[in-house]
Motif scaffolding. Structure first.
Motif, PDB file in Angstrom:
ATOM      1  N   ASN A  41      63.435  43.863  96.254  1.00 24.41           N
ATOM      2  CA  ASN A  41      64.528  44.459  95.491  1.00 24.41           C
ATOM      3  C   ASN A  41      64.841  45.830  96.089  1.00 24.41           C
ATOM      4  O   ASN A  41      63.990  46.430  96.746  1.00 24.41           O
ATOM      5  N   TRP A  42      66.041  46.354  95.871  1.00 30.08           N
ATOM      6  CA  TRP A  42      66.421  47.600  96.504  1.00 30.08           C
ATOM      7  C   TRP A  42      67.324  48.425  95.599  1.00 30.08           C
ATOM      8  O   TRP A  42      67.955  47.930  94.684  1.00 30.08           O
ATOM      9  N   THR A  43      67.375  49.728  95.900  1.00 35.21           N
ATOM     10  CA  THR A  43      68.287  50.682  95.270  1.00 35.21           C
ATOM     11  C   THR A  43      69.416  50.952  96.241  1.00 35.21           C
ATOM     12  O   THR A  43      69.179  51.185  97.417  1.00 35.21           O
ATOM     13  N   ASN A  72      70.084  36.062 100.722  1.00 35.72           N
ATOM     14  CA  ASN A  72      68.760  35.753 100.170  1.00 35.72           C
ATOM     15  C   ASN A  72      68.257  34.456 100.784  1.00 35.72           C
ATOM     16  O   ASN A  72      69.028  33.515 100.985  1.00 35.72           O
ATOM     17  N   TYR A  77      65.988  38.195  95.900  1.00 34.63           N
ATOM     18  CA  TYR A  77      65.813  39.589  95.493  1.00 34.63           C
ATOM     19  C   TYR A  77      67.166  40.118  95.060  1.00 34.63           C
ATOM     20  O   TYR A  77      68.195  39.481  95.284  1.00 34.63           O
ATOM     21  N   TYR A  78      67.156  41.301  94.436  1.00 30.68           N
ATOM     22  CA  TYR A  78      68.425  41.811  93.922  1.00 30.68           C
ATOM     23  C   TYR A  78      68.450  43.337  93.935  1.00 30.68           C
ATOM     24  O   TYR A  78      67.428  43.996  94.077  1.00 30.68           O
ATOM     25  N   ASN A  79      69.644  43.883  93.768  1.00 30.02           N
ATOM     26  CA  ASN A  79      69.855  45.319  93.658  1.00 30.02           C
ATOM     27  C   ASN A  79      69.470  45.744  92.238  1.00 30.02           C
ATOM     28  O   ASN A  79      70.127  45.384  91.288  1.00 30.02           O
ATOM     29  N   ASN A  80      68.360  46.475  92.127  1.00 28.95           N
ATOM     30  CA  ASN A  80      67.845  46.807  90.793  1.00 28.95           C
ATOM     31  C   ASN A  80      68.132  48.237  90.348  1.00 28.95           C
ATOM     32  O   ASN A  80      67.750  48.627  89.251  1.00 28.95           O
ATOM     33  N   THR A 100      69.045  40.444  86.604  1.00 29.62           N
ATOM     34  CA  THR A 100      67.588  40.590  86.648  1.00 29.62           C
ATOM     35  C   THR A 100      66.985  39.767  87.779  1.00 29.62           C
ATOM     36  O   THR A 100      65.767  39.696  87.913  1.00 29.62           O
ATOM     37  N   SER A 101      67.855  39.157  88.578  1.00 32.25           N
ATOM     38  CA  SER A 101      67.386  38.412  89.749  1.00 32.25           C
ATOM     39  C   SER A 101      68.558  38.196  90.693  1.00 32.25           C
ATOM     40  O   SER A 101      69.717  38.338  90.311  1.00 32.25           O
ATOM     41  N   GLY A 102      68.205  37.824  91.913  1.00 32.80           N
ATOM     42  CA  GLY A 102      69.207  37.399  92.872  1.00 32.80           C
ATOM     43  C   GLY A 102      69.307  35.883  92.822  1.00 32.80           C
ATOM     44  O   GLY A 102      68.740  35.233  91.937  1.00 32.80           O
TER      45      GLY A 102
END
Length: 132
Positions: A41-43, A72, A77-80, A100-102
């Motif tokens: 996950n990333w900012t 993906n 993964y997702y931008n959290n 809450t998810s990719g």
């Protein structure tokens, strides 16, 4: 809407790169396409450019839209988190809930429309869209 809206068409080049990172330069890139599968996950940090903040580049009531296209693999993964000029911002997500998810084995598009509401104050409208 008060007055007559003006729409300016913008043509640009998409930034195509490897894995999702944590920063984009809004002054030069409206679309960023990450072609290598995300590994965590990333900012996202949206800034003006390497030397000037987005706050400085935008005037109050200006708006800007940036899109992140993130690949993906089998594990999604997702931008959290989102920051503007390094400061945390809580977006208003389409549908009312942050993702809450990719989505596995596809490309997720994260769209952020940023409206500057005052000095270093931004409202962000966001959406995650799945492309498979």
């Amino acid at each position: 809407v008060v007055g007559t809206p003006t729409v300016t068409a913008v043509n640009g080049t998409a930034g195509v790169t490897g894995q999702a990172s944590d920063s984009t330069t809004a002054a030069t890139l409206a679309v960023r396409y990450y072609t290598t599968s995300a590994s965590a996950n990333w900012t996202v940090n949206i800034r003006g450019n390497g030397t000037t903040s987005l706050n400085t580049l935008m005037s109050t009531n200006d708006s800007l839209t940036v899109v992140f296209l993130v690949t993906n693999g089998a594990t999604a993964y997702y931008n959290n988190a989102l920051t503007i000029d390094g400061n945390s911002v809580t977006p208003k997500y389409q549908g009312g809930t942050a993702p809450t998810s990719g989505n596995a084995s596809g490309v997720d598009a994260y769209s952020y429309t940023i409206v500057k509401t005052g000095s270093a104050a931004f409202t962000v409208f966001a959406a995650q869209t799945r492309f498979a």
